[in-house]
Write an enzyme that holds these catalytic residues in place. Structure first.
Site, PDB file in Angstrom:
ATOM      1  N   THR A   1       6.808 -11.979  -0.420  1.00  0.00           N
ATOM      2  CA  THR A   1       5.556 -12.164   0.326  1.00  0.00           C
ATOM      3  C   THR A   1       5.611 -13.486   1.085  1.00  0.00           C
ATOM      4  OG1 THR A   1       3.148 -12.374   0.209  1.00  0.00           O
ATOM      5  CG2 THR A   1       4.367 -13.091  -1.749  1.00  0.00           C
TER       6      THR A   1
ATOM      7  N   CYS B   1     -22.335   7.842   3.788  1.00  0.00           N
ATOM      8  CA  CYS B   1     -21.499   8.720   2.960  1.00  0.00           C
ATOM      9  C   CYS B   1     -20.580   7.878   2.081  1.00  0.00           C
ATOM     10  CB  CYS B   1     -20.672   9.630   3.878  1.00  0.00           C
ATOM     11  SG  CYS B   1     -19.652  10.799   2.966  1.00  0.00           S
TER      12      CYS B   1
ATOM     13  N   VAL C   1       0.836  -1.209   0.000  1.00  0.00           N
ATOM     14  CA  VAL C   1       0.000   0.000   0.000  1.00  0.00           C
ATOM     15  C   VAL C   1       0.868   1.255   0.000  1.00  0.00           C
ATOM     16  CG1 VAL C   1      -1.941  -1.148   1.161  1.00  0.00           C
ATOM     17  CG2 VAL C   1      -0.157  -0.092   2.548  1.00  0.00           C
TER      18      VAL C   1
ATOM     19  N   HIS D   1      -4.668  -4.556  -1.879  1.00  0.00           N
ATOM     20  CA  HIS D   1      -4.990  -4.140  -0.505  1.00  0.00           C
ATOM     21  C   HIS D   1      -5.108  -2.625  -0.354  1.00  0.00           C
ATOM     22  CE1 HIS D   1      -3.280  -8.264   1.007  1.00  0.00           C
ATOM     23  NE2 HIS D   1      -4.465  -8.370   0.448  1.00  0.00           N
TER      24      HIS D   1
END
Ligand code: BJW
Length: 333
Positions: A249, A168, A137, A155
């Site tokens: 990862t 909203c 991110v 993500h």
């Protein structure tokens, strides 16, 4: 290639316990015969591959100084980063979770893409049928000029904001201001004791003026953005993926980790780049005499070491040599 950089690169002021993760050198200049054979075999298959997917994680950005989630560095002010990445943590203590994300925004802004980010961006420019699925991110792949239509953020992004109010729909992307409120400036000062910030000092929705904003990342228990999942599915369904590059990862978080098995089940081959390769990930049996012609017998390659070193070397037959200068322009030579 020059990278715009909104924050100066002085000492990191943010709060992970171990912001710079030291990475042992892979000493690529002194490859053993078996490692050289492994590389040659992979590169021969790479040259023959038409459709390639990359699944990348926090280890890709480790050399850029950003901590991974699991293992050393995954603590922020003695909190497990994984326990802060949940809707429950935000709802229980938005001050704590906002300070965690504010510190991460600051760190990501001051970090620079590394050679692996540039290598993947270059591969994308040269191969229209190459797609990167990033779990990160931090925005570093985008800042390495990875073509946006060949990069899916599974993500979300530290630099997206969403309103938490049910009523909203406010969402804003590419919001790079730091700190988001004057009160959140303290998140960057790890030397000062943790201070609770009342809700009035946390980011508020500019549309409904009532809801609290939250980071536009995907927390545990939340669905991944459906457009992103659909785009990944469309790519995989459009034809056999010859190769998946699994870079930095732990492969423990789903549905992201599931892409590796999907490609394998289609008959695609796997190349793992990780600083820590465990036995379950090790290569198919190979002999030191393996030549580049023998990739037909292989389904998997592993490259143990820093992704920032290995990825550019492994992709060299397609992308040429990548050099990242101090000050961080990525140049092709
Ligand atoms: C290096 C290196 C160097 C270090 N060079 N390498 C199926 C089975 C079981 C569970 C589930 C399942 N499906 C879903 C679940 C539940 C859950 C899950 O996966 N849980 C697991 C813990 C088991 N998944 C979810 O909840 C997901 N949502 C979902 O499935 O929704 C379904 C749904 C549908 C409809 C309605 C409602 C729900 C969401 C997952 C979201 C993950 N979010 C986070 C936080 C993002 C925001 C933030 O950044 O704060 O994403 S968690 C965290 O883990 C982050 C990462 O992207 C993700 C993966 O971590 P990553 O990148 O692999 O990092 P590390 O630290 O784990 O590993 C780093 C690696 O790098 C290591 O291997 C190192 O060795 C290596 N390394 N230096 C190369 N220099």
């Amino acid at each position: 290639m020059t990278v715009d950089h909104p924050v100066s690169r002085s000492a990191l002021p943010y709060g992970f316990d171990c912001p710079i993760v030291p990475t042992p050198s892979t000493q690529l200049e002194t490859l053993t015969p078996s490692v050289a054979a492994n590389l040659a075999s992979f590169q021969a298959y790479l040259r023959s591959s038409k459709r390639i997917l990359a699944l990348v994680g926090a280890g890709l950005s480790a050399s850029s100084g950003l901590p991974t989630f699991r293992g050393a560095g995954g603590l922020w002010r003695n909190h497990d980063a994984m326990e802060l990445a949940t809707p429950e943590a935000f709802s229980n203590d938005p001050s704590l979770v906002w300070q965690f994300y504010s510190a991460r925004r600051a760190a990501a802004l001051r970090a620079m893409p590394n050679k692996a980010h540039y290598a993947l961006a270059e591969l994308a420019k040269r191969m229209p049928e190459f797609l990167t699925l990033t779990q990160n991110v931090d925005g570093l792949s985008t800042r390495a000029n990875h073509p946006p239509d060949q990069l899916l953020h599974l993500h979300g992004s530290l630099f997206s904001l969403k309103c938490t109010s049910f009523y909203c729909d406010f969402q804003e992307d590419n919001h790079f201001m730091h700190p988001l409120t004057p009160e959140l400036a303290i998140a960057s000062e790890i030397s000062t004791p943790y201070t609770h910030i009342p809700q009035s000092g946390l980011p508020r929705c500019p549309k409904c003026h009532t809801g609290l904003l939250r980071p536009g990342v995907v927390w545990f228990g939340e669905p991944l953005p459906w457009r992103v999942v659909k785009a990944a599915d469309d790519f995989i369904s459009a034809g056999k993926v010859d190769l998946i590059l699994v870079i930095g990862t732990s492969g423990t978080v789903y549905p992201a980790a599931g892409y590796v098995d999907r490609i394998r089940m289609q008959g695609g081959k796997v190349a793992v780049f990780n600083i820590d390769i465990d036995d379950s990930e090790s290569d198919d049996d190979i002999s030191e005499m393996e030549s580049e012609r023998s990739y037909a017998n292989r389904t998997k390659w592993t490259f143990e070491g820093d992704a920032a070193e290995w990825v550019p070397v492994a992709l060299e037959p397609i992308i040429g040599q990548i050099e990242v200068q101090e000050g961080n322009s990525g140049n092709l030579v």
